[in-house]
Design an enzyme around this catalytic site. Structure first.
Site, PDB file in Angstrom:
ATOM      1  N   ASP A 675       0.833  -1.202   0.000  1.00 35.34           N
ATOM      2  CA  ASP A 675       0.000   0.000   0.000  1.00 35.34           C
ATOM      3  C   ASP A 675       0.873   1.259   0.000  1.00 35.34           C
ATOM      4  OD1 ASP A 675      -2.592   1.272   0.273  1.00 35.34           O
ATOM      5  OD2 ASP A 675      -1.926   1.817   2.284  1.00 35.34           O
ATOM      6  N   LYS A 679       1.348   4.274  -2.778  1.00 27.21           N
ATOM      7  CA  LYS A 679       1.185   5.698  -2.452  1.00 27.21           C
ATOM      8  C   LYS A 679       2.435   6.480  -2.844  1.00 27.21           C
ATOM      9  CE  LYS A 679      -1.994   5.017   1.409  1.00 27.21           C
ATOM     10  NZ  LYS A 679      -2.087   4.725   2.822  1.00 27.21           N
ATOM     11  N   GLY A 793      -9.211   6.050   7.748  1.00 27.45           N
ATOM     12  CA  GLY A 793     -10.541   6.101   8.367  1.00 27.45           C
ATOM     13  C   GLY A 793     -11.575   6.479   7.323  1.00 27.45           C
TER      14      GLY A 793
END
Ligand code: ADP
Ligand code: ASP
Ligand code: MG
Length: 811
Positions: A675, A679, A793
């Site tokens: 991940d 990014k 989140g």
């Protein structure tokens, strides 16, 4: 005196006919009136379709006929309360129906339906309705319009015999009764005395002819909408009533399909300077629209948009046409002689090609006529045989103020271009009150919507959203859109219309907007979907200003972006797959977006709602250069390394990260550093470097074998790492350091690594799942720019997606 015309919808139901009664009675108190009525709504269509059944020897004609009788009977029973009047009316109506039945029976028996018979059949609609209304309105005197509306045969079509009609109308109404009641639409041929009519929608024309002959003070057209609107309200839900129109504007709009007034209606009243008022029978208090010669100064350059679907374009082309005088005259004379009307002409200035817009039903005949007209030239090779293209629609934007405003055509074609609509032909009359253009039929609705939106709805901007993925992020996003909808509408004049919602299995699509309060239940039982089906459905809907929002982590969904962008649909991706895929694909997506004038945004790919990608872009746009990026980009890993302690072992922290919704659906993507690699690749690219995922130097902290098996194996094996982590953690603690999984891009070189960070470093105090990015640039060299905050989140990610949506709306 006034002439009031009531259309089919105004005599279609008990409610409307009673409303008509009160309007008429109120008006009659003020001055003498002539009332013109259409057939009961839908009856003319029914009369025609029943005649087709009879012609085809289909016994159902009887059933359809009985239905019509029944409808009229029921209407009479409900609205005429006086017994004697009702009886008389039943006698009149039933004798008309008896005649009609005999005609149908004749058609049925002899399998023949001539134009003459068809005209006789359709005349019954108005003859019936006008008798009913005459009986309803006290003191109304019924007249038979066939006695004074006369037609003559010109070029194989029935056309008004104006002179005679004018004389007869004046004569008939010499002593004007207080209330006269007249059937619209129907007429008689001057020579043969056969029943004819003024064409579909012709009751408006009947009323205008009478208004002109009797010098009415006003012609009122009563219908089922609040007046002449900016566009057809059945297609454009946001269309609104135009207060004032000039005759020319109204004529242009009607000629291009605004059904509210039958086009020939305007001319007779226009030359007499009689205003037309369009009003709503169902809302009589509303002012409606006034159409007159001089209108109050209205600054709006465009008054309305109208369209005709089912049009065809014939191209007349050939080298001999250059500079030859008379080609156009021959084209139009040949077509006019056959009664074919041309509603658009577009000629290139080179003069070697002329395109003519005709209705599809006329195209075959038109091509034949033109090929015959130019047979010699075609044979000589000087001209090519006619070429016809069907399946088209013609749209016109109309407004007299266009001639004083520059840039209207630019705005028009710019708007269409940005929406991916290609214009096949266009024309602007020298009067500059109309620009018309031809598009493919499938683009008609979209063209009307984008143009209406851009010329009329400065009040609201609409974005049509397709939200794909209804998990944590998608679910939260929909909730946020629902909560903010009214606020954005009021404060920012923005309507966020969710027109599609897809889960991994199902999809709901609704171009008018989905009810977001109940979409979850609807989605469960809605149509099954797949990425391919979803793509087809979205492209098929062809909605203007649309945005595809990807809240999935799916490779198959990311693979759809290219098609969406190519079709002028903006893409907002929370999904990182596309922006971190092969560099060339990423570039291709960006290029496509640029070319099509739409957006490809993926701010939440890095740092959830933090403004990282946007900031990098802003810096670069202002001429800065990104030299180095150091960052903690995994909210999950940061959470894990903040959570780990003597009481909470490593494996437990991974469980917690998953439970809290920080991790990717599959936490191995976080733990393997995959991940973060994605990014970092995205950041490096946005910073202007060509980087692939394989280029990133990876120093992993969980051995590869943990990623190779199934997800169940992974969870089972994970605790095996706990002891080793605890030993290393103790050493770290004694050195007063903290673990941070750090991603670095330095001049295009990239790496990810678990680093021990000292207390005085900005990365040391990075709480919970927070992210941090240090940008070293030519301008921010000594003291790098620092962006820090929640990096994971559902709520913050959804908010980041929301911000991307707002940036597309330019708000
Ligand atoms: P009537 O039976 O009253 O003659 P029509 O059906 O012939 O009614 O015309 C009214 C209809 O025209 C409206 O219901 C509306 O759907 C349609 N229409 C199309 N374009 C426009 C427009 N620009 N403004 C208003 N109505 C329009
Ligand atoms: N009844 C006719 C029609 O439907 C005429 C009219 O309504 O104006 O075309
Ligand atoms: Mg009409």
């Amino acid at each position: 005196m006034k002439v009031l015309k009531f259309g089919g919808t105004s005599v279609g139901s008990v409610q409307s006919i009673l409303s008509l009664k009160s309007i008429v009675e109120k008006e009659a108190k003020k001055q003498p009136i002539v009332v013109v009525v259409s057939a009961l709504g839908g009856i003319t269509d029914k009369l025609i379709s029943t005649s087709t059944l009879a012609l085809q020897h289909d016994d159902n004609w009887k059933y359809e006929f009985d239905q019509m009788v029944d409808r009229h009977h029921k209407m009479i029973d409900t609205i005429i309360t006086d017994t004697k009047k009702r009886e008389d009316l039943f006698n009149t109506v039933d004798s008309l129906f008896e005649q009609l039945r005999s005609i149908y029976f004749g058609v049925y028996l002899i399998h023949d339906l001539s134009e003459k018979t068809q005209n006789a059949i359709v005349s019954y609609g108005e003859r019936l309705s006008s008798n009913i209304v005459a009986a309803l309105i006290k003191g109304a005197k019924w007249f038979d319009s066939r006695e004074f509306i006369k037609t003559e045969r010109i070029n194989g079509k029935n056309a008004l015999d104006s002179e005679l009609t004018n004389k007869l109308v004046k004569n008939t109404f010499k002593d004007l009764p207080h209330i006269s009641l007249i059937p619209g639409f129907i007429s008689r041929d001057t020579d043969t005395d056969e029943i004819t009519n003024l064409g579909r929608g012709g009751s408006d024309y009947t009323a205008a002819i009478i208004a002109a002959a009797l010098n009415a003070e006003v012609l009122e057209i009563w219908t089922d909408v609040d007046g002449f609107m900016t566009a057809d309200p059945r297609v454009i839900r946001t269309a609104y009533t135009i207060n004032e129109l000039s005759y020319i504007e109204a004529m242009e709009l009607c000629n291009f399909g605004a059904k509210v007034i039958y086009p020939p209606t305007i001319y007779p009243v226009c030359i007499k300077n009689i205003p037309i008022r369009v009003k709503n029978t169902f809302n009589p208090e509303n002012e409606g629209t006034i159409i007159k010669n001089k209108i109050n100064d209205d600054k709006k350059p465009i008054k309305g948009i109208s369209s005709i679907n089912g049009t065809a374009l014939i191209t007349v082309t050939g080298l001999s046409m250059v500079g030859v005088i008379g080609v156009n005259r021959r084209i139009f004379t040949a077509l006019a002689n056959e009664g074919i009307s041309v509603f658009m002409v577009s000629q290139a200035s080179s003069e070697n090609s002329t395109s003519i817009g005709v209705r599809e039903e006329d195209v075959e005949e038109a091509v034949k006529v033109l090929n015959e007209e130019f047979a010699t030239e075609i044979e000589d090779g000087a001209m090519f045989p006619m070429h016809a293209e069907c399946g088209l629609a013609t749209v016109a934007i109309v407004g007299e103020n266009m001639k004083h405003a520059a840039g209207i055509a630019g705005k028009l074609f710019g708007t269409l271009g940005r929406s991916g609509i290609s214009v096949i032909a266009c024309a602007q009359g020298a009067s500059e009150t109309n620009i018309s253009f031809v598009v493919k039929s499938e683009s008609l609705r979209k063209s009307l919507n984008v143009l209406h939106d851009s010329f009329f709805l400065s009040e609201y901007k609409v974005l049509n959203l397709f939200v794909c993925g209804v998990g944590t992020v998608g679910g939260k996003l929909i909730e946020q859109i629902r909560n903010q909808y009214e606020e954005l509408k009021d404060r920012s004049q923005l309507k966020l219309n969710v027109v599609g919602i897809a889960s991994s299995k199902n999809v709901i699509l609704n171009r008018d907007g989905i009810d977001l309060s109940n979409y979850k239940n609807v989605l469960k039982t809605s149509e099954l979907s797949s990425p391919e089906k979803l793509k087809e459905a979205i492209l098929g809907m062809n909605i203007f200003n649309s945005v595809f929002v990807d809240c999935t982590a799916s490779k198959d969904i990311a693979a759809l972006y290219q098609s969406f962008l190519e079709n002028n649909i903006s893409v907002i991706a929370a999904n990182k797959i596309a922006a971190s895929a092969e560099y060339d694909k990423y570039v291709e997506l960006k290029k496509t977006a640029l070319k099509r004038g739409v957006k490809f945004r993926f701010e939440t790919n890095v740092g959830a709602g933090l403004p990282i990608i946007g900031t990098i872009n802003d810096l670069r746009n202002s001429g800065d250069k990104i030299l180095k990026i150091e960052a903690v980009l995994s909210g999950t890993l940061n959470f894990i390394f903040n959570e780990i302690s003597s009481e909470v072992p490593f494996s437990e922290t991974v469980h917690r990260a998953k439970e809290k919704g920080y991790s990717e659906p599959d936490p191995r993507i976080d733990l393997s550093g995959k991940d973060v690699v994605r990014k970092l690749v995205i950041l490096a690219r946005e910073a202007g470097y060509r980087v692939e995922q394989e280029d990133v130097e990876k120093h992993l902290f969980v051995p590869q074998e943990y990623f190779d098996g199934s997800i169940d194996d992974f969870w089972k094996n994970l605790p095996k790492l706990d002891a080793d982590f605890e030993t290393r953690r103790k050493i770290l603690e004694s050195e007063d350091k903290k673990w941070r999984f750090v991603a670095v891009m330095d001049g295009g070189k990239t790496s990810v690594e678990l680093k021990a960070i000292e207390r005085n470093h900005p990365f040391y105090n990075l709480e919970g799942s927070n992210n941090i990015v240090l940008l070293t640039t030519e301008r921010y060299k000594e003291y790098p720019m620092l962006i820090q905050g929640y990096g994971a989140g559902a709520s913050v990610t959804a908010a980041g997606v929301f911000a991307n949506i707002m940036s597309i709306a330019n708000i």
